[in-house]
Design a protein around this motif. Structure first.
Motif, short mmCIF file in Angstrom:
data_model
loop_
_atom_site.label_atom_id
_atom_site.label_comp_id
_atom_site.label_asym_id
_atom_site.label_seq_id
_atom_site.Cartn_x
_atom_site.Cartn_y
_atom_site.Cartn_z
N LEU A 187 0.84 -1.21 0.00
CA LEU A 187 0.00 0.00 0.00
C LEU A 187 0.87 1.26 0.00
O LEU A 187 0.59 2.22 -0.72
CB LEU A 187 -0.93 0.00 1.22
N THR B 181 2.39 1.70 -3.39
CA THR B 181 1.34 2.12 -4.33
C THR B 181 1.08 3.61 -4.19
O THR B 181 0.98 4.35 -5.19
CB THR B 181 0.03 1.33 -4.06
N ARG B 182 0.99 4.08 -2.94
CA ARG B 182 0.78 5.51 -2.72
C ARG B 182 1.95 6.32 -3.26
O ARG B 182 1.76 7.35 -3.91
CB ARG B 182 0.60 5.78 -1.21
N HIS C 263 1.89 6.44 -7.05
CA HIS C 263 0.77 7.26 -7.51
C HIS C 263 1.11 8.75 -7.35
O HIS C 263 0.88 9.55 -8.24
CB HIS C 263 -0.48 6.92 -6.72
N ASN C 264 1.66 9.11 -6.19
CA ASN C 264 1.95 10.52 -5.93
C ASN C 264 3.13 11.04 -6.74
O ASN C 264 3.25 12.24 -6.96
CB ASN C 264 2.21 10.74 -4.44
#
Lengths: 321, 321
Positions: B311, B314-315, B318-319
């Motif tokens: 997670l 993934t964050r 994405h950012n």
């Protein structure tokens, strides 16, 4: 898992949405995209309702409906607008209400809905604070009404707090649970009607401590946000507080955790400032948050929604492996 | 961003880990994997330290070192074991302490470390509760010591609470911040030494409310966990409480949020049961959590770590887009 009301309408489920604000439309989009057999009727007294639905349904949708898709939904009658309350609820299997947070509105509308709806129809309120027992006071049969409280926005957040009144029939609670589990959501039934239900109470307790720490000069609002985003947020997305602390206690579980650091926990509780709303901190804190984060930026909010959906789907795929 | 102590040793950073428990090894693995220029010395009085490091370093590592990789780390001298405290700290740029949570241990060891360490060495304590001002009482110069409090496990969780004492030199705080930002972590400097620092205080405030709701029969511990995992967890992983409520207030921001639902927030605060540690709830609650989640299962804990890392990455991806 059994569908509610399958059979009598060839497997269709007819859901009437009362009140098409952000939450109402978010629920409408959720039903339509998660349940191929769902037919949604929207009732709302605002003018130009159809144009409003076209303008707003895709933004609230878990699968961003295009204008053409919304037209198809209308053409196929999976989506309808009702021109009166009585027409709206007449064929419904489920009536889902998200009107004004006003006790007399709620008691009045359920009394009217009860007159026209089928005797097996489920009645759900999205209220964040008015318990079903208060909403039902004018109803002849109070057994069908319960609260289905979303964590906003419901088309993204999995949680639904299911809050029956003492008079809600357990069969109705079970049908509600079945519907939501079948729709990929996480419904949790609360044991009692309580002020603010559970999710908000937990969040508000943390908020109170956060405000208190800002007041005492320990951390800025942005510090608090960075702290939470990089500690409790990720941890609690994987395992809630009891599960986490039970693991943190090692072989002895939660009891060992309390034995080891219960003293520190109590020291923190005792040291807490316990602020109240409306005190002198409120204005300066709101101004500081405004300076830090500025005005509402729709692009940034959309980004946050996208990231939230991505994290939730990543968790879902990982857990399904 | 400048490296601390680059140049004088050709860019190397020498970090001495005092105390090789779970947190010490987790930090060792973090330095070694996040910083190619890091050289780590471990000092711990336990017997068979080398075998212990071989057995435990890979489990604590962000990149799961194999036995061969650990051997290579030793051969290349990126990883060393020290046989005395004075040898351990002599060439260190950073001494990071995670010994027993005991004030006299801390005051005693820093007094000794100060005698042998270089005058520019940074002193970090991983304590979860003993502030730097108390740890430093026997030191000649109190300006180099500060708390670097991890959120466990540090090789996974990005947050580090940086807690200087009133006597810590701001330059030392800045060097500490630079090191951690350069290592892909999120260091947050607290404005004051406070009981329990910030992250735990926030989590404990929510825990207190959770325990109170369990006591009142509103929700079971498992209900609470499911609620948090499917609401606040994902939300706060994306945006902390102030940022979220500021958005929730619409165009008027946090002030509008408080104007709209401040009454409900206060009602929830007022209704809160305010339990204390050691009261009658503790035994039954711990038993219920034990019945629900059972014994510590290393495979499940490893799974949770994997999901947390997934997670977080993934964050991050994405950012970064």
């Amino acid at each position: 898992m059994e569908e509610p009301h399958t059979g009598e309408r060839g497997g269709r489920v007819c859901i009437t949405i009362i009140g098409a604000g952000t939450i109402g439309l978010s629920f409408a989009a959720l039903h339509l995209s998660q349940r191929p057999n769902a037919e949604v009727t929207i009732y709302d007294t605002r003018p130009e309702l159809e144009a409003y639905v076209y303008d707003n349904l895709s933004a609230s949708s878990p699968r961003a409906f295009t204008e053409e898709q919304i037209r198809d939904l209308f053409t196929s009658k999976r989506l309808r607008l009702a021109s009166s309350l009585s027409e709206a609820v007449r064929s419904a299997d489920i009536v889902q209400e998200q009107g004004p947070e006003n006790e007399s509105f709620k008691t009045h509308i359920w009394e009217k809905i009860e007159q026209d709806a089928s005797p097996t129809c489920l009645f759900w309120s999205s209220t964040s604070g008015i318990p079903a027992s208060k909403q039902a006071v004018n109803m002849k049969s109070k057994s069908r009404l319960l609260v289905v409280h979303p964590y906003n926005p419901p088309h993204i957040m999995p949680l639904l707090e299911i809050v029956p009144s003492p008079e809600t029939d357990p069969v109705i609670v079970q049908r509600t649970l079945d519907y939501w589990k079948h729709s990929g959501r996480v419904p949790v039934v609360l044991g009692k009607e309580t002020v603010g239900f559970v999710a908000n109470r937990l969040a508000f307790a943390l908020l109170r401590e956060a405000i208190s720490l800002v007041n005492e000069g320990v951390a800025s609002p942005q510090d608090i946000d960075q702290i939470v985003e990089n500690s409790m947020g990720p941890r609690w997305m994987v395992a809630g507080p009891f599960k986490s602390y039970h693991a943190g206690g090692g072989a002895g579980g939660l009891q060992s955790f309390f034995d080891n650091i219960g003293g520190t926990v109590q020291d923190c509780w005792d040291d807490s400032g316990k602020v109240n709303m409306g005190e002198a901190w409120e204005g300066p804190l709101c101004e500081e948050v405004q300076r830090t984060y500025g005005k509402r930026d729709p692009v940034e909010l959309q980004e946050r929604s996208e990231l939230t959906k991505l994290l939730l789907s990543t968790r879902e795929s990982h857990n399904a492996e």
